[in-house]
Scaffold this motif. Structure first.
Motif, PDB file in Angstrom:
ATOM      1  N   HIS A   1      -3.483  -0.632  13.516  1.00 27.24           N
ATOM      2  CA  HIS A   1      -2.808   0.703  13.538  1.00 27.24           C
ATOM      3  C   HIS A   1      -1.338   0.282  13.582  1.00 27.24           C
ATOM      4  O   HIS A   1      -0.663   1.219  14.027  1.00 27.24           O
ATOM      5  CB  HIS A   1      -3.333   1.340  14.950  1.00 27.24           C
ATOM      6  CG  HIS A   1      -4.744   1.655  14.835  1.00 27.24           C
ATOM      7  ND1 HIS A   1      -5.163   2.608  13.744  1.00 27.24           N
ATOM      8  CD2 HIS A   1      -5.747   1.532  15.413  1.00 27.24           C
ATOM      9  CE1 HIS A   1      -6.708   2.775  13.743  1.00 27.24           C
ATOM     10  NE2 HIS A   1      -6.942   2.123  14.981  1.00 27.24           N
TER      11      HIS A   1
ATOM     12  N   ASN B   1       7.713   5.629  10.361  1.00 28.48           N
ATOM     13  CA  ASN B   1       6.890   4.427   9.772  1.00 28.48           C
ATOM     14  C   ASN B   1       5.678   4.743  10.418  1.00 28.48           C
ATOM     15  O   ASN B   1       5.493   5.328  11.438  1.00 28.48           O
ATOM     16  CB  ASN B   1       7.559   3.152  10.191  1.00 28.48           C
ATOM     17  CG  ASN B   1       7.727   2.799  11.643  1.00 28.48           C
ATOM     18  OD1 ASN B   1       6.578   2.866  12.302  1.00 28.48           O
ATOM     19  ND2 ASN B   1       8.843   3.010  11.991  1.00 28.48           N
ATOM     20  N   GLY B   2       4.546   3.989   9.970  1.00 23.56           N
ATOM     21  CA  GLY B   2       3.284   4.073  10.290  1.00 23.56           C
ATOM     22  C   GLY B   2       3.120   3.890  11.921  1.00 23.56           C
ATOM     23  O   GLY B   2       2.506   4.746  12.571  1.00 23.56           O
ATOM     24  N   SER B   3       3.511   2.731  12.360  1.00 28.37           N
ATOM     25  CA  SER B   3       3.373   2.384  13.697  1.00 28.37           C
ATOM     26  C   SER B   3       3.931   3.574  14.756  1.00 28.37           C
ATOM     27  O   SER B   3       3.410   3.883  15.665  1.00 28.37           O
ATOM     28  CB  SER B   3       4.134   1.127  14.193  1.00 28.37           C
ATOM     29  OG  SER B   3       3.716   0.052  13.071  1.00 28.37           O
TER      30      SER B   3
ATOM     31  N   ASP C   1      -6.150   7.419  11.880  1.00 29.46           N
ATOM     32  CA  ASP C   1      -5.086   6.908  11.034  1.00 29.46           C
ATOM     33  C   ASP C   1      -5.410   6.761   9.577  1.00 29.46           C
ATOM     34  O   ASP C   1      -5.937   6.004   9.038  1.00 29.46           O
ATOM     35  CB  ASP C   1      -5.076   5.618  11.822  1.00 29.46           C
ATOM     36  CG  ASP C   1      -3.795   4.633  11.173  1.00 29.46           C
ATOM     37  OD1 ASP C   1      -3.271   4.981  10.109  1.00 29.46           O
ATOM     38  OD2 ASP C   1      -3.748   3.596  11.812  1.00 29.46           O
TER      39      ASP C   1
ATOM     40  N   LYS D   1       3.069   5.488   4.474  1.00 28.98           N
ATOM     41  CA  LYS D   1       2.999   4.709   3.249  1.00 28.98           C
ATOM     42  C   LYS D   1       3.291   5.398   2.067  1.00 28.98           C
ATOM     43  O   LYS D   1       4.276   5.743   1.525  1.00 28.98           O
ATOM     44  CB  LYS D   1       1.547   4.028   3.320  1.00 28.98           C
ATOM     45  CG  LYS D   1       1.488   2.813   4.504  1.00 28.98           C
ATOM     46  CD  LYS D   1       0.497   2.003   4.269  1.00 28.98           C
ATOM     47  CE  LYS D   1       0.271   0.859   5.287  1.00 28.98           C
ATOM     48  NZ  LYS D   1       0.943  -0.407   5.012  1.00 28.98           N
TER      49      LYS D   1
ATOM     50  N   TRP E   1       0.610  -1.305   0.114  1.00 26.70           N
ATOM     51  CA  TRP E   1      -0.050   0.318   0.064  1.00 26.70           C
ATOM     52  C   TRP E   1       0.722   1.276  -0.017  1.00 26.70           C
ATOM     53  O   TRP E   1       0.524   2.255   0.479  1.00 26.70           O
ATOM     54  CB  TRP E   1      -1.119  -0.056   1.229  1.00 26.70           C
ATOM     55  CG  TRP E   1      -1.435  -1.517   1.632  1.00 26.70           C
ATOM     56  CD1 TRP E   1      -1.673  -2.667   0.739  1.00 26.70           C
ATOM     57  CD2 TRP E   1      -2.261  -1.684   2.601  1.00 26.70           C
ATOM     58  NE1 TRP E   1      -2.183  -3.354   1.252  1.00 26.70           N
ATOM     59  CE2 TRP E   1      -2.664  -3.134   2.557  1.00 26.70           C
ATOM     60  CE3 TRP E   1      -2.554  -0.997   3.975  1.00 26.70           C
ATOM     61  CZ2 TRP E   1      -3.153  -3.704   3.582  1.00 26.70           C
ATOM     62  CZ3 TRP E   1      -3.382  -1.648   4.727  1.00 26.70           C
ATOM     63  CH2 TRP E   1      -3.687  -2.938   4.797  1.00 26.70           C
TER      64      TRP E   1
HETATM   65  N1  PMP Z   1      -2.031   1.950  10.296  1.00 26.47           N
HETATM   66  C1  PMP Z   1      -2.488   1.405   9.212  1.00 26.47           C
HETATM   67  C2  PMP Z   1      -3.876   1.836   9.129  1.00 26.47           C
HETATM   68  C3  PMP Z   1      -1.961   0.495   8.592  1.00 26.47           C
HETATM   69  O1  PMP Z   1      -2.656   0.023   7.497  1.00 26.47           O
HETATM   70  C4  PMP Z   1      -0.671   0.270   8.662  1.00 26.47           C
HETATM   71  C5  PMP Z   1       0.306  -0.600   7.919  1.00 26.47           C
HETATM   72  N2  PMP Z   1      -0.473  -1.336   7.308  1.00 26.47           N
HETATM   73  C6  PMP Z   1      -0.159   1.157  10.284  1.00 26.47           C
HETATM   74  C7  PMP Z   1      -0.866   1.558  10.668  1.00 26.47           C
HETATM   75  C8  PMP Z   1       1.552   0.726  10.523  1.00 26.47           C
HETATM   76  O2  PMP Z   1       2.382   1.130   9.369  1.00 26.47           O
HETATM   77  P1  PMP Z   1       3.880   0.578   9.488  1.00 26.47           P
HETATM   78  O3  PMP Z   1       3.747  -0.673   8.689  1.00 26.47           O
HETATM   79  O4  PMP Z   1       4.536   1.711   8.372  1.00 26.47           O
HETATM   80  O5  PMP Z   1       4.357   0.754  10.711  1.00 26.47           O
END
Ligand code: PMP
Length: 450
Positions: free
Chosen positions: A149, A114-116, A254, A283, A56
């Motif tokens: 998340h 990163n997302g997390s 998010d 992302k 994604w």
């Molecule tokens: N939140 C959502 C909605 C996600 O889809 C994702 C990753 N799939 C994350 C957080 C975490 O992101 P990351 O993999 O970069 O840590």
């Protein structure tokens, strides 16, 4: 390096993400040697349409000449420097562009990588804001069932996907979980296009009962991605915004998966005409080139931290790669590409193309639902259509589709029984047709015609 040597070194030393490594005995990882547009190429010259934008992120295609140039230009200046006490042009350009595009009055940008980690920062920011604003009891977060998340401990604490969360539950933070929307199996017997988000009553009850202890509600707007691309209507978000305002709880959006055009608008909240208090993005932000994430928030929340140093109100959260210049330069170029190449404007014909396939998929005896939101579409395979009964997960139907699709030149990594499409936004209609045809043929092979 020869393909066989890559695989053998991989098997000796590498532990892949979200993978039962034993699976790789029978189906070794595929060495990718290059990418071009929507395709990835392996060491044998086979190509794969990247139907999931490589988890994604790759919204603007692989080997994008403009992104390559932006990356190289920035690398020739400075690749990275400490972001505490220093700043740089790509970061300030990006932050101002994001604030201009973001809904509402989000005007401050905090960088993570990163997302997390963006989710962690958002949770800490919300919590600390209340601590410093005379509401020390606001220490909990609310999330909904099947939420995803991220994988770090804080992010997992607000996730609802048992597959990723369950085993860690003894080490997770305590919070509240409310029953979320489930439009395919709607307990109210309603349709997502015409309902009034009656299911919001669950979240409403939890928040109304416990708001004195609640710092924020975190949610994936419109699409619960990892849960199997569960799509729910914007009215749910509208109700959430109203509720959060009434009881003084932060709405944390998010938009990590849905931001940057995935739903057909730049940000998913725009569909509901609302703005969150805190918004996480990652992302697609760099077009899949570099790990970068941001947390956007309002002046009001920012001011909750702004004081003399001795007050100890600062947000003492940092990541070594905060504000990485390469990532920021790429993100600026991504936003310029959106504008110059009219990316959002180019999407409607492709969305219609998805819809034109809906009936064909839904006519299959083991397809329960074909759903779509913007440029996300998903096919949910079921054992029994009448009862909407899922295939037992142990049968790994989605994984079988994935394996068959690879042989036909498509990367369609599933989520359980859900085969989904999240191709680069720049995909051409011929390639999209090929992707859909491949999925269709593979689903028939895996589930049968009866
Ligand atoms: N939140 C959502 C909605 C996600 O889809 C994702 C990753 N799939 C994350 C957080 C975490 O992101 P990351 O993999 O970069 O840590």
């Amino acid at each position: 390096m020869e393909k066989s040597e890559i695989i053998s070194l991989d098997r000796r030393h590498i532990w892949h993400p979200c993978t039962q490594e034993k699976d790789l005995e029978g189906f070794p990882p595929i060495p990718i040697v290059r990418g071009e547009g929507v395709r990835l190429y392996d060491a044998d010259g086979n190509s794969y349409i990247d139907g999931v934008s490589s988890w994604w992120v790759n919204n603007l295609g692989h080997n994008n000449p403009r992104l390559n140039r932006a990356l190289n230009n920035q690398a020739a200046k400075v690749a990275h420097h400490i972001f505490a006490g220093f700043t740089h042009e790509p970061a300030v350009t990006l932050a101002s562009m994001l604030c201009r595009l973001a809904p509402g009055d989000l005007s401050k940008v905090f960088f993570t990588d990163n997302g997390s980690s963006a989710v962690e920062a958002a949770l800490k920011m919300s919590f600390q804001y209340w601590q410093q604003s005379g509401r020390p009891d606001k220490t909990r977060f609310v999330s909904i069932t099947e939420a995803y998340h991220g994988e770090t401990v804080g992010a997992l604490s607000v996730s609802g996907c048992d597959l990723y969360r369950e085993i860690y539950s003894p080490i997770l933070l305590e919070g509240f979980q409310a029953q979320g929307p489930d439009c395919y199996r709607c307990p109210y017997g309603l349709q997502r296009d015409s309902c009034n988000a009656e299911c919001f009553e669950h979240l409403e009850r939890v928040v109304s009962e416990h708001h004195q202890q609640i710092a924020g509600v975190i949610i994936e707007p419109l699409v619960q991605g990892a849960a199997g691309m569960r799509i729910y209507p914007p009215v749910y978000l509208k109700k959430l915004r109203e509720l959060c305002d009434q009881v003084q709880v932060h709405y944390i959006a998010d938009e990590i998966a849905v931001g940057f055009g995935r739903t057909g608008r730049m940000f998913a909240n725009e569909h509901a005409g609302i703005a969150p208090d805190i918004m996480c993005l990652s992302k697609g932000i760099t077009g899949g080139y570099m790990p970068l994430a941001v947390v956007l928030t309002s002046e009001k929340i920012y001011q909750g931290f702004y004081d003399d140093y001795q007050s100890l109100k600062a947000f003492l959260h940092s990541h070594s790669y905060s504000g990485n210049p390469l990532g920021c330069a790429l993100a600026v170029e991504v936003l310029r590409i959106f504008e110059d190449e009219q990316i959002l404007e180019s999407l409607p014909p492709k969305m219609e193309q998805f819809d034109a396939w809906a009936q064909r998929f839904e006519a299959l005896p083991h397809v329960g639902e074909f759903r779509r939101c913007g440029m996300v579409a998903a096919v949910e395979m079921v054992e029994s259509k009448a009862g909407k009964i899922a295939y037992p997960w142990q049968q790994r139907r989605g994984y079988q589709v994935f394996q068959k699709a690879l042989k036909r030149g498509a990367l369609l990594r599933p989520l359980g029984n859900v085969v989904y499409f999240m191709p680069p936004l720049v995909i051409g209609q011929d390639d999209l047709e090929q992707l859909l045809e491949t999925a269709y043929a593979c689903i028939i092979e895996v589930t049968g015609q009866q």
